[in-house]
Scaffold this motif. Structure first.
Motif, PDB file in Angstrom:
ATOM      1  N   GLY A   1       0.835  -1.205   0.000  1.00  0.00           N
ATOM      2  CA  GLY A   1       0.000   0.000   0.000  1.00  0.00           C
ATOM      3  C   GLY A   1       0.865   1.248   0.000  1.00  0.00           C
ATOM      4  N   ALA A   2       0.578   2.154   0.946  1.00  0.00           N
ATOM      5  CA  ALA A   2       1.339   3.412   1.021  1.00  0.00           C
ATOM      6  C   ALA A   2       2.719   3.210   1.637  1.00  0.00           C
ATOM      7  N   SER A   3       2.915   2.092   2.294  1.00  0.00           N
ATOM      8  CA  SER A   3       4.210   1.835   2.923  1.00  0.00           C
ATOM      9  C   SER A   3       5.147   1.171   1.915  1.00  0.00           C
ATOM     10  N   THR A   4       6.068   1.956   1.365  1.00  0.00           N
ATOM     11  CA  THR A   4       6.941   1.416   0.308  1.00  0.00           C
ATOM     12  C   THR A   4       8.155   0.701   0.870  1.00  0.00           C
ATOM     13  N   GLY A   5       8.513   0.995   2.117  1.00  0.00           N
ATOM     14  CA  GLY A   5       9.723   0.414   2.687  1.00  0.00           C
ATOM     15  C   GLY A   5      10.957   1.037   2.069  1.00  0.00           C
ATOM     16  N   ALA A   6      12.034   0.268   2.028  1.00  0.00           N
ATOM     17  CA  ALA A   6      13.293   0.781   1.454  1.00  0.00           C
ATOM     18  C   ALA A   6      13.093   1.051  -0.039  1.00  0.00           C
TER      19      ALA A   6
ATOM     20  N   LEU B   1      12.848   1.398  -7.803  1.00  0.00           N
ATOM     21  CA  LEU B   1      12.465   0.124  -7.203  1.00  0.00           C
ATOM     22  C   LEU B   1      12.209   0.275  -5.704  1.00  0.00           C
ATOM     23  N   THR B   2      11.055  -0.229  -5.270  1.00  0.00           N
ATOM     24  CA  THR B   2      10.733  -0.162  -3.845  1.00  0.00           C
ATOM     25  C   THR B   2      10.753  -1.560  -3.236  1.00  0.00           C
ATOM     26  N   GLU B   3      10.963  -1.586  -1.931  1.00  0.00           N
ATOM     27  CA  GLU B   3      10.932  -2.852  -1.200  1.00  0.00           C
ATOM     28  C   GLU B   3       9.561  -3.519  -1.365  1.00  0.00           C
ATOM     29  N   LYS B   4       8.530  -2.708  -1.338  1.00  0.00           N
ATOM     30  CA  LYS B   4       7.166  -3.224  -1.474  1.00  0.00           C
ATOM     31  C   LYS B   4       7.006  -4.007  -2.779  1.00  0.00           C
ATOM     32  N   ASP B   5       7.396  -3.419  -3.902  1.00  0.00           N
ATOM     33  CA  ASP B   5       7.245  -4.075  -5.204  1.00  0.00           C
ATOM     34  C   ASP B   5       8.144  -5.303  -5.315  1.00  0.00           C
ATOM     35  N   PHE B   6       9.358  -5.161  -4.821  1.00  0.00           N
ATOM     36  CA  PHE B   6      10.293  -6.279  -4.879  1.00  0.00           C
ATOM     37  C   PHE B   6       9.710  -7.491  -4.136  1.00  0.00           C
TER      38      PHE B   6
ATOM     39  N   PRO C   1      -0.984  -6.787  -3.217  1.00  0.00           N
ATOM     40  CA  PRO C   1      -0.088  -5.690  -3.633  1.00  0.00           C
ATOM     41  C   PRO C   1      -0.571  -4.309  -3.214  1.00  0.00           C
ATOM     42  N   GLU C   2      -1.875  -4.089  -3.211  1.00  0.00           N
ATOM     43  CA  GLU C   2      -2.367  -2.722  -2.985  1.00  0.00           C
ATOM     44  C   GLU C   2      -2.568  -2.384  -1.511  1.00  0.00           C
ATOM     45  N   LYS C   3      -2.328  -3.353  -0.630  1.00  0.00           N
ATOM     46  CA  LYS C   3      -2.599  -3.090   0.796  1.00  0.00           C
ATOM     47  C   LYS C   3      -1.387  -3.355   1.669  1.00  0.00           C
ATOM     48  N   ASP C   4      -1.378  -2.726   2.824  1.00  0.00           N
ATOM     49  CA  ASP C   4      -0.355  -2.993   3.839  1.00  0.00           C
ATOM     50  C   ASP C   4      -1.088  -3.393   5.113  1.00  0.00           C
ATOM     51  N   PRO C   5      -1.492  -4.672   5.191  1.00  0.00           N
ATOM     52  CA  PRO C   5      -2.223  -5.089   6.390  1.00  0.00           C
ATOM     53  C   PRO C   5      -1.364  -4.909   7.626  1.00  0.00           C
ATOM     54  N   ASP C   6      -1.991  -4.609   8.764  1.00  0.00           N
ATOM     55  CA  ASP C   6      -1.169  -4.496   9.970  1.00  0.00           C
ATOM     56  C   ASP C   6      -0.760  -5.900  10.419  1.00  0.00           C
ATOM     57  N   GLN C   7       0.134  -5.928  11.381  1.00  0.00           N
ATOM     58  CA  GLN C   7       0.720  -7.205  11.774  1.00  0.00           C
ATOM     59  C   GLN C   7      -0.336  -8.163  12.315  1.00  0.00           C
TER      60      GLN C   7
END
Lengths: 225, 169
Positions: free
Chosen positions: A44-49, A54-59, A87-93
């Motif tokens: 989601g909005a959290s791309t990470g590194a 290239l983002t961590e999220k996509d990788f 791919p489109e979401k960043d579920p919480d832990q």
């Protein structure tokens, strides 16, 4: 013994050797791990590194799909593969752990990419949980009773991934990571690439090759169960 | 004789005054140990910061040096990270309240996040008489810096040592 007889004997010997090889090496199916959970970091909005585009999220999403395909290619539908984050979401832990535990996962692999303040290549980490202070009796140490198996899983993945990069090797680390909170099964978090390292250009077939290496580590772990 | 005494006074007076200045200067700064990163491992460097009546100001100076980086080793916090306020709470816990650059400029990654938490904690523990550290940004307590390392609880010295030795094999 004349030349022809010796050749005949050698051919027979090699035939016998190769006749047993498939039994040892072609056994690439999972037998005990009937449900594999792949947890792509961020989303989601959290791309990470990130490194340039290239983002961590996509990788992590691409690699998760490649691992899913690798498992299904070898096992058909006999093994269930659960990917915790679309791919489109960043579920919480909490949601990630619920998806993993609810599916009856036997193994949990959280995928990540490393980065750093400088592009200097570092060793890449395969982490297991080291529950933080104050976690006693809470969901943060749900994986405590699987700590030995988690370490075994980390060892098998390290064996499978070491040598993947000419310049980088992997280490096994322990840290209090939130990525393990609530996960009740053998679990590891793997930094599979260092995104900001200029010495690691991403080859087009990288995802398939990484997925294949991770899958072979899973097979070795499966054999130890 | 009088002339000799005047000359001696003129010669030694500036030296004496200089020595007094130097001793004031020495007592107005303190040696500190900073923790930076090299090949994924924390390494120590020594530096000096101005002494201050408020220990909070000394902590800020130390974190400023950490953010400024080192010529020999890699940084553990973003260059624009600043310690805005420090609160010394019960149980000798230091509540470190950073500006938002501490989080927004962090490159991410599990290993880098470990090095940031461990590097800041080791630096504070090495130089100040505190038993625990809690991370905040703009007054809000942090759960993680970049999504991985659990800093929801106060970090003690033993925990910090354990985190610093995160590589097991």
């Amino acid at each position: 013994m004349d030349y022809n007889a010796r050749m005949h004997r050698m051919v027979l010997l090699f035939s016998l050797m190769f006749a047993f090889l498939p039994a040892a090496y072609a056994e690439q199916t999972l037998t005990k791990l009937d449900t594999v959970v792949i947890d792509p970091g961020h989303g989601g909005a959290s791309t990470g590194a990130r490194a340039e585009e290239l983002t961590e999220k996509d990788f992590c999403q691409k690699l998760a799909q490649a691992i899913k395909e690798a498992v299904e290619k070898e096992n058909g539908q006999a093994i269930k593969v659960v990917v915790t984050a679309p791919p489109e979401k960043d579920p919480d832990q909490r949601d990630r752990a619920f998806a993993a535990n609810g599916a009856g996962g036997k193994v949990f692999i959280s995928l990540h990419a490393a980065s750093g303040f400088a592009p200097t290549p570092r060793m890449l980490g395969i982490y297991v949980q080291d529950a933080p202070q104050g976690a006693e009796g809470t969901w943060r140490e749900a994986g405590k009773k699987y700590s030995v198996k988690s370490f075994q899983l980390a060892e098998k993945l390290k064996e499978a991934l070491d040598g993947f990069y000419p310049s980088n090797r992997f280490f096994i680390g322990r840290a209090p990571l939130t990525d393990f909170n609530g996960v009740a099964m053998p679990a590891v978090a793997v930094e599979v690439v260092q995104l900001n390292s200029q010495l690691q250009p991403l080859a087009p077939d990288m995802f398939q090759r990484l997925a294949s290496a991770i899958y072979s580590g899973l097979v070795e772990f499966d054999r130890r169960q | 004789m009088k002339k000799m005494a005047v000359i001696a006074l003129l010669v030694f007076l500036p030296v004496g005054a200089g020595a007094a200045d130097l001793s004031t200067l020495q007592s107005s700064s303190m040696g500190v140990t900073l923790f930076f990163e090299m090949n994924g491992v924390l390494v120590q460097e020594v530096a000096k910061v101005p002494r201050d009546k408020m220990v909070e100001n000394e902590m800020k100076s130390v974190i400023d040096l950490l953010a400024a980086g080192s010529a020999a080793s890699g940084p553990v916090v973003p260059n624009k990270a600043r310690l805005e306020t420090v609160f010394l709470g019960s149980g000798r816990t230091a509540y470190l309240n950073f500006n938002e650059n501490f989080v927004t400029d962090h490159p991410g990654g599990i290993t880098q996040e470990i090095l940031t938490v461990a590097g800041v904690c080791q630096t504070v523990f090495a130089n100040f008489d505190v038993d625990g550290i809690r991370f905040l940004v703009k007054g809000s307590e942090l759960k993680t810096i970049a999504g991985h390392v659990d800093i929801e609880s106060v970090i003690s010295r033993p925990q910090c040592d354990r985190l610093s030795q995160y590589r097991r094999e």
